[in-house]
Design an enzyme around this catalytic site. Sequence first.
Site, PDB file in Angstrom:
ATOM      1  N   ILE A 190       0.715  -1.437   0.109  1.00 32.58           N
ATOM      2  CA  ILE A 190       0.236  -0.068   0.226  1.00 32.58           C
ATOM      3  C   ILE A 190       0.971   1.447  -0.060  1.00 32.58           C
ATOM      4  O   ILE A 190       2.000   1.273   0.866  1.00 32.58           O
ATOM      5  CB  ILE A 190      -0.791  -0.338   1.637  1.00 32.58           C
ATOM      6  N   SER A 191       0.709   1.970  -0.563  1.00 38.34           N
ATOM      7  CA  SER A 191       1.530   3.172  -0.745  1.00 38.34           C
ATOM      8  C   SER A 191       1.526   4.078   0.609  1.00 38.34           C
ATOM      9  O   SER A 191       1.136   4.348   1.293  1.00 38.34           O
ATOM     10  CB  SER A 191       1.139   4.310  -2.218  1.00 38.34           C
ATOM     11  N   GLN A 192       2.854   4.819   0.561  1.00 35.96           N
ATOM     12  CA  GLN A 192       3.001   5.451   1.538  1.00 35.96           C
ATOM     13  C   GLN A 192       2.443   6.669   1.640  1.00 35.96           C
ATOM     14  O   GLN A 192       1.709   7.504   0.416  1.00 35.96           O
ATOM     15  CB  GLN A 192       4.771   6.300   1.302  1.00 35.96           C
TER      16      GLN A 192
END
Length: 218
Positions: free
Chosen positions: A67-69
């Site tokens: 999951i992206s930052q």
Amino acid sequence: MNEQLGIGMTSQRTRDRLIAQLQELGIKDQRVLSVMRKVPRHLFMAEALASRAYENTSLPIGHGQTISQPYMVARMTELLIEDGLPENVLEVGTGSGYQSSILASLVPRVFSVERIRPLQDQAKKVLADVGFRNINFKHSDGGWGWKVCGPYQGILAAAAPVEIPMNLLEQLVVGAKLIIPIGEEGKQVLQRVTRTEAAYEVETIEPVSFVPFLKGRA
Ligand code: SAH
């Protein structure tokens, strides 16, 4: 939900701390900050990781993906909507569905493409549970874009190809922007490409680290 259990790891106060961090890192767009304050990021990951959901970090979601930052989600969204909110956005790399939820909170229609079927199925379920009705999904290689639903007023990619995919450029309307990480692992940069009447204008934003943009479906 955890608020009721008194755990507090996912409480509004914890979420507000993340928003303060994003501001310190230079995120200014109030529209982006406001939706990121509301969307429950902890629902987009395995329960065992939920206590870390409001840290400014990417986290594993299975199948070798992340999951992206939050900072990166905020930055890319800010770059996409700077000159006005698009009516429709194509997202490449649904992943957990978190970025999709941020986009769908801001724009009328989101089209999201993912090459790993189980990730997309899980994202679809969470997004429906949270109440999103304006996201369409396709299990496909995003390198093709999603032509029949386009052209798009914005495109955002969460995986890094070595070169900008021609199909994505062609599915932008004139004036629209593509936000995409470009380059091999270890030397990627975030780019914003704007389609103009005659050509494309490329701005290099900052160094980034994304998973690679892979071919085909899985
Ligand atoms: N925005 C997502 C990011 C997930 S990571 C989130 O916050 O959860 C990037 C995703 O891009 C992965 O799920 C990966 O499978 C997907 N991906 C990589 N190459 C792709 C391609 N060619 N087409 C579609 N999806 C792709």
